[in-house]
Design an enzyme around this catalytic site. Structure first.
Site: not given
Length: 322
Positions: A178, A182, A166
């Site tokens: 999150y 990533k 991402s």
């Protein structure tokens, strides 16, 4: 003047050569197996349907039986589905054994690590360790475990490894698990790419911007924040002020409306190039917001990053309270 013309023509020639090589693709897709995780919806679902039509022998993992049934109904008889929870080591091991039996001596041409979740996103001082655990377990640890189990099969085929990261792996825009997950995917992807080079295995990382998928469901994100807000100590709630969740969501919603991509095929096109190009890229950026905002911003000084990102955050009521 003649010297500058030569330099220009040389650059033009090199650009043409790069473009020509970039467009060269492998043939005979029908004998190549690819395994895609996270195919219940979103990028993975579209990728499974797209690559099935192109002739790949698609092995698609879904988290739910309903997701698997829906995918089977929309694809050819050649596509096969399997239930997989990437956080369950025993499940991962059994699925890897099933894949090994399916691909046989040909090996696995492509692994697309797509499964992932957003998890709760909120200011860091609202969170506890459990809020971080699920995204990191799924997006990073699960991805690594699936890769390790299937790596011998990909090496046998001298195939492709495609990790869905991402722009959040280059720039953390808010608190939660999150973004750390990533960033971890990016690091794992880089070391894996170098380790596999000698074996003829090509490793790519795809960095989508903001896309309209279940991962970016604004209603769900706000509901998760409200649950966390209601459990906060009074001192922290006083610092942020009543109604902070709604105010911050309203400010971010304006940006989402401007930046959000709706064409999921932009990401699938990156997957396809990584799987079929003779010369796949090390990194792909998908979405105009990623190309024009997030990736350039990630390379700028921290002071500029902070200025841009903090302008999109609601102001606190009283930071000194409590």
């Amino acid at each position: 003047m003649f010297f500058y013309i030569l330099i220009f023509l040389a650059i033009l020639y090199l650009w043409w050569r790069w473009g020509a090589q970039d467009g060269q693709k492998i043939r005979d897709l029908t004998d190549k197996y690819i395994f895609i995780t996270g195919c219940d919806s979103g990028f993975g679902n579209l990728a499974a349907r797209t690559f099935d039509k192109k002739g790949f022998r698609v092995l698609a993992s879904c988290l739910t039986e309903a997701g698997a049934a829906k995918l089977k109904a929309a694809t050819s008889k050649q596509l096969q589905t399997v239930l997989l929870d990437v956080t369950d080591p025993d499940n991962v091991r059994k699925v890897a054994e099933w894949i090994k039996a399916e691909v046989g001596t040909a090996g696995l041409w492509g692994l697309v690590n797509n499964a992932g979740i957003m998890g709760p996103s909120a200011p860091t001082d609202w969170l506890n360790i459990e809020h971080f655990r699920a995204p990191i377990e799924i997006n990073l640890i699960g991805l690594i475990n699936v890769t390790l189990h299937l790596l011998p099969l990909v090496k046998k085929a001298r195939g492709r490894l495609v990790n869905i990261s991402s722009t959040g792996g280059r720039l953390a825009v808010c608190g939660g698990g999150y973004f750390p997950s990533k960033f971890g995917v990016e690091a794992f992807n880089d070391s894996l790419r170098r380790d596999m080079k000698a074996f003829g295995v090509k490793v790519s990382c795809i960095e989508p911007g903001l896309f309209k998928t279940g991962l970016s469901n604004r209603k769900k994100i706000i509901e998760e924040r409200e649950v966390i807000w209601n459990q906060l100590p009074p001192a922290i709630r006083k610092q942020y002020g009543e109604g902070y969740v709604q105010k911050d969501a309203a400010r971010k919603e304006k940006l989402v409306q401007v930046l959000q991509n709706t064409n999921l095929s932009l990401v699938v096109q990156c997957m396809e190039h990584a799987l079929t190009s003779i010369n796949p890229h090390s990194r792909y950026t998908a979405g105009w917001d990623a190309k024009l905002l997030w990736i350039p911003l990630s390379s700028m000084p921290a002071a500029i990053q902070d200025f841009v990102l903090l302008r999109n955050k609601a102001e606190l009521a009283d930071p000194n309270a409590g």
